[in-house]
Design an enzyme around this catalytic site. Structure first.
Site, PDB file in Angstrom:
ATOM      1  N   LYS A  40      22.489 136.039  81.089  1.00  0.00           N
ATOM      2  CA  LYS A  40      21.907 136.744  82.238  1.00  0.00           C
ATOM      3  C   LYS A  40      21.092 135.774  83.087  1.00  0.00           C
ATOM      4  O   LYS A  40      20.724 134.688  82.617  1.00  0.00           O
ATOM      5  CB  LYS A  40      21.012 137.876  81.722  1.00  0.00           C
ATOM      6  CG  LYS A  40      19.860 137.374  80.847  1.00  0.00           C
ATOM      7  CD  LYS A  40      19.188 138.479  80.066  1.00  0.00           C
ATOM      8  CE  LYS A  40      18.025 137.936  79.258  1.00  0.00           C
ATOM      9  NZ  LYS A  40      17.468 138.947  78.336  1.00  0.00           N
ATOM     10  N   TYR A 265      -4.117 120.503  99.201  1.00  0.00           N
ATOM     11  CA  TYR A 265      -4.667 121.745  99.754  1.00  0.00           C
ATOM     12  C   TYR A 265      -5.909 122.186  98.981  1.00  0.00           C
ATOM     13  O   TYR A 265      -5.949 122.097  97.744  1.00  0.00           O
ATOM     14  CB  TYR A 265      -3.629 122.867  99.658  1.00  0.00           C
ATOM     15  CG  TYR A 265      -2.544 122.797 100.693  1.00  0.00           C
ATOM     16  CD1 TYR A 265      -2.824 122.871 102.050  1.00  0.00           C
ATOM     17  CD2 TYR A 265      -1.209 122.679 100.302  1.00  0.00           C
ATOM     18  CE1 TYR A 265      -1.804 122.822 103.001  1.00  0.00           C
ATOM     19  CE2 TYR A 265      -0.180 122.636 101.240  1.00  0.00           C
ATOM     20  CZ  TYR A 265      -0.499 122.713 102.588  1.00  0.00           C
ATOM     21  OH  TYR A 265       0.499 122.668 103.517  1.00  0.00           O
TER      22      TYR A 265
HETATM   23  C1  PLP Z   1      17.355 138.487  77.138  1.00  0.00           C
HETATM   24  C2  PLP Z   1      17.822 139.267  75.975  1.00  0.00           C
HETATM   25  C3  PLP Z   1      18.330 138.612  74.837  1.00  0.00           C
HETATM   26  C4  PLP Z   1      18.206 137.116  74.651  1.00  0.00           C
HETATM   27  O1  PLP Z   1      16.864 136.829  74.302  1.00  0.00           O
HETATM   28  P1  PLP Z   1      16.336 135.361  73.936  1.00  0.00           P
HETATM   29  O2  PLP Z   1      14.944 135.591  73.531  1.00  0.00           O
HETATM   30  O3  PLP Z   1      16.447 134.556  75.179  1.00  0.00           O
HETATM   31  O4  PLP Z   1      17.200 134.838  72.849  1.00  0.00           O
HETATM   32  C5  PLP Z   1      18.899 139.388  73.842  1.00  0.00           C
HETATM   33  N1  PLP Z   1      18.923 140.739  73.942  1.00  0.00           N
HETATM   34  C6  PLP Z   1      18.413 141.399  75.002  1.00  0.00           C
HETATM   35  C7  PLP Z   1      18.472 142.879  75.039  1.00  0.00           C
HETATM   36  C8  PLP Z   1      17.833 140.690  76.039  1.00  0.00           C
HETATM   37  O5  PLP Z   1      17.303 141.346  77.074  1.00  0.00           O
END
Ligand code: PLP
Length: 372
Positions: A40, A265
């Protein structure tokens, strides 16, 4: 290529060999359970297409994205025998696109289940899906009340080919947190009941950190993301994962400033002695978070140098007073994420987690993939 790299303000190198080694490590740790992958958010900013292709080449057959849009753009590049799961389920009214694009929804509510079942009945076709259960995180999946309703009426899944039931851990990186065992217990209890009705039903439970909680947490399919990309999976322990990301910025110019001069800044840093400052072409617009102001570090030919002053949109400033001036020419590369300053270390300096450092990596970087 050489010229383009020379022109770019910063270089992002993504080591797909290291990624594949990390996948093999996790798969090995999982034994007979399968290792899927969370890709994702553009594979946490590393590039969903090249990352997914590398993982598929390594044997991965289960890819998880958050949204349908992500699945559609990935599908064209990934062989059909590799599943692409959409963890948010279908946007209301878009169920048919899952069939069109060969993607599988994760159903998170009775409403999502009902819509998917309706489509299956209209098409007179068994449609695959994962059902997600909330075991305590209170974010996604069927609530306890919805689970009770399901257990009272199994016909709600008629026409659905239930491939996995899944849940997600809230605190897996902290191995001492009692919530891990509580969620495990809730999931095991439910699975036992469901398997009386759905014989041989498979289960998916663990993210990266969950894999390290031991075999009880493995079930049939794991969904690691962060660990594949080199983020440490267990808080307070040395990471077994290889680093995948390297980030290098370039020096634009250097200057000598007198004692008492301020930098950047809002003049948040002031020289307590005559100093040499180097300006580097990476800023918060590139995802180099502003919270790194006055607490980040960089490396120049192995010398650690502090970031001084506020992070600007396009630049950071480094105190390079103690670095050999021959190393400080315009165009010289400065290491920002490297083995001496890992994603996790940068995250700590910024007061966040490695996940956010990776997903913030900006579009201006010249990207380079090291292939197997
Ligand atoms: C993002 C996510 C993962 C992966 O998690 P990591 O901590 O990056 O290994 C797995 N399951 C779900 C439902 C997630 O949202």
């Amino acid at each position: 290529m050489q010229q383009e790299a020379g022109r770019a303000g910063a270089l992002l190198t993504i080591d797909l060999k290291a990624l594949r080694a990390n996948y093999r490590y996790l798969q090995n740790r999982l034994g007979i359970a399968q290792c899927g992958a969370a890709v994702k958010a553009d594979a946490y900013g590393l590039g969903a297409i090249p990352v997914s292709k590398a993982l598929v080449a390594e044997g991965c057959r289960h890819l998880f994205v958050a949204q349908l849009e992500e699945a559609i753009s990935l599908r064209a590049h990934i062989p059909r025998d590799t599943n692409i799961y959409v963890m948010h389920g279908s946007p209301v009214g878009y169920e048919a696109e899952f069939i069109e694009y060969g993607c599988t929804p994760v159903l998170n509510s009775l409403d999502q289940i009902t819509a998917w079942r309706k489509l299956a009945q209209e098409r007179n076709q068994a449609l695959p899906a994962i059902i997600q259960i909330d075991t305590g995180m209170a974010r996604m999946g069927l609530s306890q009340a919805e689970v009770m309703a399901w257990l009272r009426d199994f016909s709600i899944t008629d026409g659905i080919d239930l491939t996995y039931v899944m849940s997600h851990l809230a605190c897996a990186e902290d191995q001492l947190d009692p919530m891990n065992a509580m969620q495990l217990q809730a999931f095991q209890n439910l699975l036992k009941t469901l398997r009386q009705r759905y014989v041989g039903l498979q289960a998916s439970f663990s993210n990266s950190s969950g894999i390290f909680l031991g075999p009880d947490y493995h079930f049939d399919l794991a969904r690691p993301g962060a660990a594949l990309y080199g983020v440490a999976p267990v808080a307070g322990q040395e990471s077994p994962m290889k680093s995948v990301v390297q980030l290098q910025g370039r020096i634009i110019q250097t200057r000598e400033i007198p004692m008492g001069a301020s930098v950047g800044y809002s003049k948040t840093w002031r020289a307590t002695q005559p100093s040499r400052i180097a300006t580097v072409s990476v800023g918060y617009a590139d995802g180099w978070l502003r919270s790194l102001s006055n607490c980040g570090v960089a490396h120049i030919a192995g010398n650690e140098v502090p970031m001084v002053g506020n992070v600007s949109m396009d630049t950071i400033t480094l105190n390079v007073s103690h670095v050999d001036p021959h190393l400080l020419y315009p165009g010289a590369l400065v290491d920002l994420i490297c083995p001496d300053n890992t994603v996790d270390q940068v995250a700590k300096q910024a007061g966040t987690i490695g996940y956010e450092i990776l997903t913030s990596l900006g579009p201006r970087y010249q990207r380079h993939y090291i292939d197997a």
